[in-house]
Design a protein around this motif. Structure first.
Motif, PDB file in Angstrom:
ATOM      1  N   GLU A 225       3.926   1.789  -3.571  1.00  0.00           N
ATOM      2  CA  GLU A 225       4.492   3.061  -3.116  1.00  0.00           C
ATOM      3  C   GLU A 225       3.880   4.237  -3.865  1.00  0.00           C
ATOM      4  O   GLU A 225       3.543   5.264  -3.258  1.00  0.00           O
ATOM      5  CB  GLU A 225       6.020   3.051  -3.302  1.00  0.00           C
ATOM      6  CG  GLU A 225       6.754   2.106  -2.374  1.00  0.00           C
ATOM      7  CD  GLU A 225       6.532   2.440  -0.906  1.00  0.00           C
ATOM      8  OE1 GLU A 225       6.608   3.632  -0.544  1.00  0.00           O
ATOM      9  OE2 GLU A 225       6.246   1.513  -0.122  1.00  0.00           O
ATOM     10  N   GLN A 226       3.721   4.090  -5.180  1.00  0.00           N
ATOM     11  CA  GLN A 226       3.180   5.193  -5.972  1.00  0.00           C
ATOM     12  C   GLN A 226       1.713   5.465  -5.637  1.00  0.00           C
ATOM     13  O   GLN A 226       1.311   6.618  -5.446  1.00  0.00           O
ATOM     14  CB  GLN A 226       3.319   4.900  -7.467  1.00  0.00           C
ATOM     15  CG  GLN A 226       2.777   6.022  -8.341  1.00  0.00           C
ATOM     16  CD  GLN A 226       2.978   5.761  -9.828  1.00  0.00           C
ATOM     17  OE1 GLN A 226       3.470   4.710 -10.232  1.00  0.00           O
ATOM     18  NE2 GLN A 226       2.608   6.730 -10.651  1.00  0.00           N
TER      19      GLN A 226
ATOM     20  N   LYS B 260      -0.125   4.678  -2.918  1.00  0.00           N
ATOM     21  CA  LYS B 260      -0.408   5.197  -1.577  1.00  0.00           C
ATOM     22  C   LYS B 260       0.019   6.664  -1.468  1.00  0.00           C
ATOM     23  O   LYS B 260      -0.632   7.442  -0.750  1.00  0.00           O
ATOM     24  CB  LYS B 260       0.255   4.329  -0.511  1.00  0.00           C
ATOM     25  CG  LYS B 260       1.773   4.424  -0.415  1.00  0.00           C
ATOM     26  CD  LYS B 260       2.290   3.472   0.660  1.00  0.00           C
ATOM     27  CE  LYS B 260       3.766   3.696   0.950  1.00  0.00           C
ATOM     28  NZ  LYS B 260       4.273   2.753   1.972  1.00  0.00           N
ATOM     29  N   ALA B 261       1.067   7.047  -2.207  1.00  0.00           N
ATOM     30  CA  ALA B 261       1.491   8.451  -2.204  1.00  0.00           C
ATOM     31  C   ALA B 261       0.466   9.329  -2.920  1.00  0.00           C
ATOM     32  O   ALA B 261       0.141  10.431  -2.452  1.00  0.00           O
ATOM     33  CB  ALA B 261       2.859   8.584  -2.874  1.00  0.00           C
ATOM     34  N   GLU B 262      -0.065   8.848  -4.048  1.00  0.00           N
ATOM     35  CA  GLU B 262      -1.046   9.634  -4.800  1.00  0.00           C
ATOM     36  C   GLU B 262      -2.369   9.754  -4.044  1.00  0.00           C
ATOM     37  O   GLU B 262      -3.018  10.807  -4.082  1.00  0.00           O
ATOM     38  CB  GLU B 262      -1.260   9.024  -6.186  1.00  0.00           C
ATOM     39  CG  GLU B 262      -0.061   9.169  -7.104  1.00  0.00           C
ATOM     40  CD  GLU B 262      -0.375   8.814  -8.550  1.00  0.00           C
ATOM     41  OE1 GLU B 262      -1.571   8.760  -8.908  1.00  0.00           O
ATOM     42  OE2 GLU B 262       0.586   8.603  -9.326  1.00  0.00           O
TER      43      GLU B 262
ATOM     44  N   TYR C 254      -2.620   9.644  -0.776  1.00  0.00           N
ATOM     45  CA  TYR C 254      -2.350  10.566   0.334  1.00  0.00           C
ATOM     46  C   TYR C 254      -2.465  12.010  -0.131  1.00  0.00           C
ATOM     47  O   TYR C 254      -3.062  12.855   0.559  1.00  0.00           O
ATOM     48  CB  TYR C 254      -0.961  10.326   0.925  1.00  0.00           C
ATOM     49  CG  TYR C 254      -0.536  11.451   1.846  1.00  0.00           C
ATOM     50  CD1 TYR C 254      -1.071  11.552   3.128  1.00  0.00           C
ATOM     51  CD2 TYR C 254       0.344  12.438   1.407  1.00  0.00           C
ATOM     52  CE1 TYR C 254      -0.729  12.615   3.964  1.00  0.00           C
ATOM     53  CE2 TYR C 254       0.699  13.499   2.225  1.00  0.00           C
ATOM     54  CZ  TYR C 254       0.153  13.584   3.504  1.00  0.00           C
ATOM     55  OH  TYR C 254       0.486  14.643   4.317  1.00  0.00           O
ATOM     56  N   ASP C 255      -1.919  12.320  -1.307  1.00  0.00           N
ATOM     57  CA  ASP C 255      -2.011  13.679  -1.846  1.00  0.00           C
ATOM     58  C   ASP C 255      -3.459  14.110  -2.030  1.00  0.00           C
ATOM     59  O   ASP C 255      -3.787  15.299  -1.909  1.00  0.00           O
ATOM     60  CB  ASP C 255      -1.269  13.776  -3.180  1.00  0.00           C
ATOM     61  CG  ASP C 255       0.246  13.653  -3.025  1.00  0.00           C
ATOM     62  OD1 ASP C 255       0.738  13.888  -1.903  1.00  0.00           O
ATOM     63  OD2 ASP C 255       0.917  13.317  -4.021  1.00  0.00           O
TER      64      ASP C 255
ATOM     65  N   LYS D 168       0.295   6.402   4.131  1.00  0.00           N
ATOM     66  CA  LYS D 168       1.758   6.312   4.045  1.00  0.00           C
ATOM     67  C   LYS D 168       2.301   5.096   4.778  1.00  0.00           C
ATOM     68  O   LYS D 168       3.435   4.667   4.536  1.00  0.00           O
ATOM     69  CB  LYS D 168       2.381   7.585   4.612  1.00  0.00           C
ATOM     70  CG  LYS D 168       2.173   8.812   3.727  1.00  0.00           C
ATOM     71  CD  LYS D 168       3.068   9.967   4.167  1.00  0.00           C
ATOM     72  CE  LYS D 168       3.026  11.104   3.152  1.00  0.00           C
ATOM     73  NZ  LYS D 168       3.967  12.189   3.509  1.00  0.00           N
TER      74      LYS D 168
END
Length: 361
Positions: A309-310, A312-314, A316-317, A325
């Motif tokens: 989760e962490q 893929k979020a980073e 994406y940013d 996501k």
């Protein structure tokens, strides 16, 4: 940032899935061997191995009882023959197992085997480790996406790796970098930028200075330096994107300063683009092999849910690609990251082709 905050305390070992096992079998990475990791743990005692400065290397030299030593030596010669030759026993008479060392530091706790040719005293090493799916994915990606081929074998719970020759990064930075010429320092800075980019693209983590080697290559009248990873334990496991960028480890601070002092920002950007383009070309040329490996990784369990989760979020940013996501596994994140690099390269190449056609017309 401290290492405790950047890295997880302990990475679990992940078993080889049926898909990965089939991949290894298809590409001749699986083979029957006469000795396993657990067999080498039956040593009778050990002594500390010190370096030339009488400092503890964190390796111990193990020894075995007389009843087991002969069998272990013969089995290790067989492994050497399988790894480096045709697997036959005709070379055994020319080989001697000089040492079996055991590393007490780190996750993998490997055995390092030193084998010497008695006719000319040339020697080489290989490593015996416990099989871990993360490490296998890391080795295969290094084989396909870096400038270097890797030789390794898997048999059940045992992994055999060839030795990667070079000067340990921490030793080079401490003892040799101060004596490099200004031109050599500039070349090292360039190589570190490219190494940093390559690690981030294929999500290889924990490249602290003792987890890579620096290889000097003599080219005409000067020395060219290359940087090679030697530890693949942290392939796409951690959740923090910084873990996959060697520049953020304190052990690499001097290399980062070298980049800052020797390269202009435009040059750094140029070398990053060069490395992305090279990796993209390797992804394309690897064809079905890398597709099959990534299909295995996408279905595999090689990380923790919170890490997935962490990360893929980073990412994406960083990329603003919504597909990150949707990822459910770390293998899916890895696959999409490599695909993102490939698509960007192909888009730029197509744009250049179209612009050229317009100019010609």
């Amino acid at each position: 940032m401290s290492e405790e905050r950047l890295m997880s305390k302990k990475k679990p070992t992940y078993p080889v899935s049926s898909k990965l096992d089939a991949y290894l079998d298809n590409y001749n990475r699986k083979i029957e061997i006469p000795i396993f990791y657990e067999d080498l743990l039956r040593f009778a005692g050990s002594v500390v191995v010190y370096d030339a400065d009488e400092e503890d290397t964190l390796w111990v030299r193990v020894y075995y009882s007389d009843s087991e030593r002969q069998e272990i030596d013969l089995s290790l010669k067989k492994v050497y023959s399988i790894l480096h030759s045709d697997g036959s026993d005709h070379i055994f008479q020319y080989l001697n197992v000089d040492a079996v060392d055991y590393c007490t530091f780190g996750n993998s706790k490997p055995f390092r085997i030193r084998v010497r040719n008695v006719l000319n005293d040339n020697f080489t090493y290989f490593y015996v480790k416990k099989t871990d799916a993360s490490r296998i994915y890391g080795l295969e990606l290094e084989h396909m996406l870096s400038p270097y081929n890797l030789n390794f074998l898997v048999c059940k719970d045992t992994l055999i790796e060839e030795h990667i020759a070079g000067i340990p990064g921490d030793v080079f930075i401490k003892d040799m970098l101060p004596n490099c010429t200004e031109s050599e320092k500039s070349q090292l800075a360039k190589e570190f930028v490219k190494f940093n980019e390559r690690c981030m693209i294929r999500l290889l983590g924990d490249m602290r200075s003792y987890n890579y080697v620096i290889v000097p290559v003599h080219d005409f009248d000067h020395v060219v330096y290359r940087i090679r990873a030697i530890d693949f334990d942290q392939q796409c496991f951690e959740g923090k994107l910084k873990v996959y960028r060697p520049q953020f480890f304190k052990e690499n601070f001097i290399m980062v300063e070298l980049v800052r002092n020797k390269l202009q920002n435009d040059s750094v950007d140029q070398y990053k683009i060069e490395e992305r383009s090279i990796v993209a070309k390797r992804i394309i040329s690897s064809g079905n092999r890398i597709k099959r490996l990534l299909n295995s990784a996408k279905a595999d369990d090689i990380s923790l849910p919170e890490n997935i989760e962490q990360l893929k979020a980073e990412i994406y940013d960083l990329t603003l690609d919504m597909d990150f996501k949707k990822c459910k596994t770390m293998g899916q994140v890895l696959n999409l990251a490599l695909d993102f690099v490939k698509r960007n390269y192909q888009d730029v190449s197509m744009k250049q082709i179209l612009e050229k056609k317009i100019r010609i017309s």
